[in-house]
Motif scaffolding. Structure first.
Motif, short mmCIF file in Angstrom:
data_model
loop_
_atom_site.label_atom_id
_atom_site.label_comp_id
_atom_site.label_asym_id
_atom_site.label_seq_id
_atom_site.Cartn_x
_atom_site.Cartn_y
_atom_site.Cartn_z
N LEU A 1 0.82 -1.21 0.00
CA LEU A 1 0.00 0.00 0.00
C LEU A 1 0.85 1.26 0.00
N MET A 2 2.02 1.21 0.61
CA MET A 2 2.91 2.38 0.59
C MET A 2 3.48 2.58 -0.80
N ALA A 3 3.76 1.49 -1.51
CA ALA A 3 4.21 1.62 -2.89
C ALA A 3 3.09 2.19 -3.76
N LEU A 4 1.86 1.75 -3.53
CA LEU A 4 0.73 2.29 -4.28
C LEU A 4 0.53 3.77 -3.96
N TRP A 5 0.58 4.10 -2.67
CA TRP A 5 0.41 5.49 -2.23
C TRP A 5 1.42 6.41 -2.90
N THR A 6 2.66 5.91 -3.09
CA THR A 6 3.74 6.73 -3.62
C THR A 6 3.97 6.54 -5.12
N ASN A 7 3.05 5.83 -5.79
CA ASN A 7 3.16 5.61 -7.24
C ASN A 7 4.47 4.91 -7.60
N ASP A 8 4.88 3.97 -6.73
CA ASP A 8 6.12 3.20 -6.89
C ASP A 8 7.38 4.03 -6.71
N ARG A 9 7.25 5.23 -6.17
CA ARG A 9 8.45 5.96 -5.76
C ARG A 9 9.18 5.16 -4.69
N PHE B 1 -11.66 1.82 5.93
CA PHE B 1 -12.22 2.61 4.84
C PHE B 1 -11.23 3.62 4.25
N ALA B 2 -9.98 3.60 4.67
CA ALA B 2 -9.00 4.55 4.14
C ALA B 2 -8.82 4.32 2.65
N GLU B 3 -8.99 5.37 1.86
CA GLU B 3 -8.76 5.25 0.42
C GLU B 3 -7.29 5.52 0.14
N ILE B 4 -6.63 4.56 -0.45
CA ILE B 4 -5.21 4.66 -0.76
C ILE B 4 -5.10 5.01 -2.24
N ALA B 5 -4.76 6.26 -2.50
CA ALA B 5 -4.63 6.77 -3.87
C ALA B 5 -3.30 7.51 -3.97
N CYS B 6 -2.80 7.63 -5.16
CA CYS B 6 -1.50 8.25 -5.38
C CYS B 6 -1.42 9.63 -4.73
N LEU B 7 -0.36 9.84 -3.96
CA LEU B 7 -0.14 11.12 -3.30
C LEU B 7 0.27 12.17 -4.33
N PRO B 8 -0.28 13.37 -4.26
CA PRO B 8 0.09 14.41 -5.23
C PRO B 8 1.59 14.67 -5.26
N SER B 9 2.25 14.57 -4.10
CA SER B 9 3.69 14.83 -4.06
C SER B 9 4.50 13.77 -4.79
N CYS B 10 3.85 12.64 -5.14
CA CYS B 10 4.56 11.56 -5.83
C CYS B 10 4.17 11.44 -7.30
N LEU B 11 3.49 12.47 -7.81
CA LEU B 11 3.05 12.46 -9.20
C LEU B 11 3.69 13.62 -9.92
N LYS B 12 4.52 13.31 -10.90
CA LYS B 12 5.17 14.36 -11.67
C LYS B 12 4.18 15.03 -12.61
N GLU B 13 4.49 16.22 -13.01
CA GLU B 13 3.60 16.97 -13.90
C GLU B 13 3.38 16.20 -15.20
N GLY B 14 2.12 16.04 -15.56
CA GLY B 14 1.77 15.32 -16.78
C GLY B 14 1.74 13.81 -16.63
N GLU B 15 2.08 13.29 -15.45
CA GLU B 15 2.12 11.86 -15.20
C GLU B 15 0.78 11.38 -14.66
N GLU B 16 0.41 10.16 -15.01
CA GLU B 16 -0.82 9.55 -14.51
C GLU B 16 -0.49 8.52 -13.43
#
Length: 331
Positions: A250-258, A291-306
């Motif tokens: 879940l931490m890898a998912l949260w960080t978009n594999d960062r 019920f915590a939703e684990i979604a990519c953290l904004p700080s781990c998403l580069k501009e233009g990246e999905e």
């Protein structure tokens, strides 16, 4: 940090540091979690007496005869808490690798209380299911609960380090983990009297599922290995006075594999290195609120990246992963 071959993080120093020093230490943790996702936590503040007592009581439990231990067995295959005897689990199956059952037995316990507003049937039937406590030894339940509470507190503190490492407010994760669905597992790898089957390990290669795992290996024990950045299996040594920490899926998912949820296993060391000897450990699997939703953290998403992954809910995700590891022989 330390120049030890395995990174050691001083938690007490972080907690007593000013903001600039916290940022520097957080950057070090970020570097480690980008490469291996494994580190040791020293100066953690968990009382020696709490650790010593849970060691004594879990060892005494595993020393009981099989028929006595089986009275605390899990209720049915897939039930999360209670005793799991030898031959009931193959962790490599969580990665779709078919192997013989792992050479271990375990006792497992879940959250110590249920939130007053929890009504989700899956949550109540799975993560908040009753722990099947053993009849003995005396003091087992009290020692277990004291250690569990200490691990809940320690995990919350480590999550604040993680938030800092990710460039977030130190308390960013607090609301995600204020009612965690964590589990504590005592593991016993019995002394082996016959060679293992081909491909059979003490714990097959796997990743952990949640936010982080706090492992307390038996002092001086061998066998825990991770896949290092170079692709080779590398031993993880027990560090005296410290816990071994690894991040989970879940931490890898949260960080978009960062950050890396590193594959690890427990092997059978060569006989001349004590490979057939008994080994014990305690593993606390920290898991965000049901019920915590684990979604990519904004700080781990580069501009233009999905984001690489669709959001998931912590509890249902854990439930599916756990049930994939239990063989038909469980119970």
């Amino acid at each position: 940090m330390s120049d030890h071959s395995f990174p050691i993080f001083d938690l007490g120093a972080f907690e007593g540091a000013d903001n600039n020093e916290k940022q520097r230490l957080g950057a070090e943790v970020d570097r480690i979690c980008r490469s291996t996702g494994f580190l040791a936590i020293a100066n953690h503040g968990v009382a020696d007496a709490v650790i010593a007592e849970v060691w004594r009581k879990t060892q005494a439990f595993f020393d009981l005869s099989p028929d006595v231990k089986q009275r605390a067995r899990t209720l049915y295959p897939g039930y999360p808490y209670g005793y799991l005897g030898p031959g009931t689990e193959a962790l490599a199956k969580s990665r779709n690798v078919d192997t013989p059952p792992d050479l271990k037995e375990s006792f497992n316990g879940g959250p110590l209380s249920v939130p007053a507003d929890m009504s989700d049937a899956d949550a109540l039937g799975f993560c908040y299911a009753a722990t099947i406590w053993p009849e003995g030894p005396d003091g087992f339940v009290e020692a277990w609960k004291a250690y569990y509470r200490a691990m809940e507190d320690l995990a919350a503190r480590i999550m604040r380090v993680f938030a800092t490492a990710l460039g977030l407010d130190e308390h960013f994760f607090d609301s995600y983990v204020d009612a965690p669905i964590s589990a504590l597992r005592a593991l016993n790898y019995p002394e082996q009297h016959v060679p293992p089957q081909p491909g059979q390990l003490r714990a097959g290669a796997h990743t952990d599922y949640g936010s982080l795992t706090i492992l307390l290996p038996q002092p001086g024990s061998k066998g825990l290995e991770i896949i290092a950045p170079d692709g080779n299996w590398t031993p993880v040594p027990p560090v005296e006075g410290a816990f071994v920490i690894n991040i989970g899926d879940l931490m890898a998912l949260w960080t978009n594999d960062r950050w890396v949820s590193t594959v690890h296993r427990v092997v059978n060391p060569p006989p001349e290195e004590g490979g057939m000897q008994r080994r014990q450990s305690l593993a606390f699997f920290h898991q965000p609120n049901w019920f915590a939703e684990i979604a990519c953290l904004p700080s781990c998403l580069k501009e233009g990246e999905e984001p690489k992954y669709a959001p998931v809910l912590s509890g249902p995700y854990l439930m599916g992963k756990f049930r994939s590891t239990v063989t038909a022989k469980a119970g």
